[in-house]
Design a protein around this motif. Structure first.
Motif, mmCIF file in Angstrom:
data_model
loop_
_atom_site.group_PDB
_atom_site.id
_atom_site.type_symbol
_atom_site.label_atom_id
_atom_site.label_comp_id
_atom_site.label_asym_id
_atom_site.label_seq_id
_atom_site.Cartn_x
_atom_site.Cartn_y
_atom_site.Cartn_z
ATOM 1 N N ALA A 197 0.618 -1.299 -0.203
ATOM 2 C CA ALA A 197 -0.029 0.039 -0.061
ATOM 3 C C ALA A 197 0.734 1.489 -0.028
ATOM 4 O O ALA A 197 0.588 2.339 -0.663
ATOM 5 N N ALA A 198 1.533 1.131 1.368
ATOM 6 C CA ALA A 198 3.054 2.915 0.629
ATOM 7 C C ALA A 198 3.489 2.216 -0.499
ATOM 8 O O ALA A 198 3.810 3.701 -0.859
ATOM 9 N N HIS A 199 3.901 1.661 -0.880
ATOM 10 C CA HIS A 199 4.556 1.815 -2.621
ATOM 11 C C HIS A 199 3.579 2.474 -3.648
ATOM 12 O O HIS A 199 4.107 3.209 -4.157
ATOM 13 N N LEU A 200 2.533 1.716 -3.283
ATOM 14 C CA LEU A 200 1.085 2.682 -4.110
ATOM 15 C C LEU A 200 1.103 3.570 -4.118
ATOM 16 O O LEU A 200 0.795 4.862 -5.191
ATOM 17 N N HIS A 201 1.030 4.176 -3.083
ATOM 18 C CA HIS A 201 0.841 5.529 -1.937
ATOM 19 C C HIS A 201 2.495 6.307 -2.518
ATOM 20 O O HIS A 201 2.256 7.854 -3.391
ATOM 21 N N ARG A 202 3.427 6.239 -3.024
ATOM 22 C CA ARG A 202 4.980 6.559 -3.583
ATOM 23 C C ARG A 202 4.721 7.011 -4.926
ATOM 24 O O ARG A 202 5.280 7.812 -5.243
ATOM 25 N N ALA A 203 3.929 6.120 -5.553
ATOM 26 C CA ALA A 203 3.759 5.975 -6.734
ATOM 27 C C ALA A 203 2.697 7.329 -7.182
ATOM 28 O O ALA A 203 2.649 7.263 -8.847
ATOM 29 N N VAL A 210 -6.095 2.856 0.054
ATOM 30 C CA VAL A 210 -6.390 2.729 1.295
ATOM 31 C C VAL A 210 -6.452 1.440 1.994
ATOM 32 O O VAL A 210 -6.828 0.516 0.565
ATOM 33 N N GLY A 211 -5.260 1.417 2.582
ATOM 34 C CA GLY A 211 -5.492 -0.682 2.999
ATOM 35 C C GLY A 211 -6.056 -1.164 3.754
ATOM 36 O O GLY A 211 -6.677 -0.697 5.379
#
Length: 263
Positions: free
Chosen positions: A53-59, A64-65
């Motif tokens: 989830a955090a990787h997708l956020h940084r992308a 929402v996880g």
């Protein structure tokens, strides 16, 4: 021995046992989302410790996880900030008025729905959560792999790793429960610090490719891609630019489906 889920209760131990320094699963998910033109709003269902989830956020996505484990969610908020994290049962969830452009369900999380009713509950919940044309992206074990194959069933697998100065050892045995259509796992944990062994039981639903296509179709999804590799859990693993296979024979399934109608 006690019956416990040692990894779910100890997220830091989970990350030590299953390291993903390169965020391979998250990078694969982002690559597929981009390939199929998904919008920025993503629900990571069964997010666990929050690494993907955090990787997708940084992308650049608004993520929402969701997970059932409060321990996992607490770890995610502390160690992988950025997404919003909420408690939800993937077998039936309602996130209110929030709508997503994609639901991501990695590492066989979908297969914790053991019955047809639970699978229907998951897919109905995904349908409600998705905007029209939204994507369902999933990665999971492949039930078809176990038709006539026993190499994962013939004997226990053993692994060891060190964490906080303690050597941990897990002995894992798999068996197919044909009547329930489940792959059952028994894992025994031991450590060299003198702590007593811990026995953990879990199971995954064994879904077959055509069965999965039918389930998705009944819930208003069109399957865009269904293939065995490469992916974040395959051998060799996925790397950017790898084309998807045209087969569904190996031990993992990778799914992309689009919501085409509301039912």
């Amino acid at each position: 021995m006690t019956d416990a889920n040692l990894l779910t209760d100890n997220p830091a131990l989970y990350e030590a046992r299953f390291p993903d320094a390169t965020r391979l699963a998250g990078r694969w998910a982002e690559d597929r989302l981009r390939h199929y033109g998904a919008g920025p709003r993503v629900l990571d269902l069964g997010c666990g410790t929050g690494r993907d989830a955090a990787h997708l956020h940084r992308a650049g996505r608004r993520v929402v996880g969701a997970d059932l484990s409060e321990a996992m969610l607490g770890h995610a908020r502390r160690h992988h900030p950025g997404p919003a994290y909420v408690r939800a049962d993937l077998r039936h969830f309602d996130l209110g008025q929030r709508r997503f452009d994609a639901v991501v369900c990695l590492d066989s999380a979908l297969l914790y729905c053991h019955t047809n009713e639970e699978l229907d509950g998951l897919l109905a919940s995904c349908r409600r959560a998705l905007a029209p044309g939204g994507l369902l992206l999933a990665e999971m074990r492949n039930g078809a792999f176990f038709l006539g194959r026993t190499e994962l069933l013939d004997g226990p697998s053993v692994s060891t790793f060190d964490w906080q100065g303690v050597t941990h050892r897990s002995t894992t045995a798999l068996r197919v429960d044909r009547a329930a259509q489940l792959l059952r796992r028994t894992r025994v944990w031991t450590a060299d610090d003198g702590s007593p062994p811990v026995e953990q039981h879990s199971a995954w639903r064994l879904l077959f490719p055509q069965e999965l296509r039918h389930l998705l179709g009944t819930h208003g999804f069109e399957v865009l891609a269904l293939y065995d590799g490469p992916g974040p859990r395959t051998d060799p693993p996925w790397s950017p630019g790898d084309p998807p296979a045209t087969t569904v024979d190996a031990d993992r399934l990778h799914l992309v489906a689009r919501l085409t109608r509301e039912t």
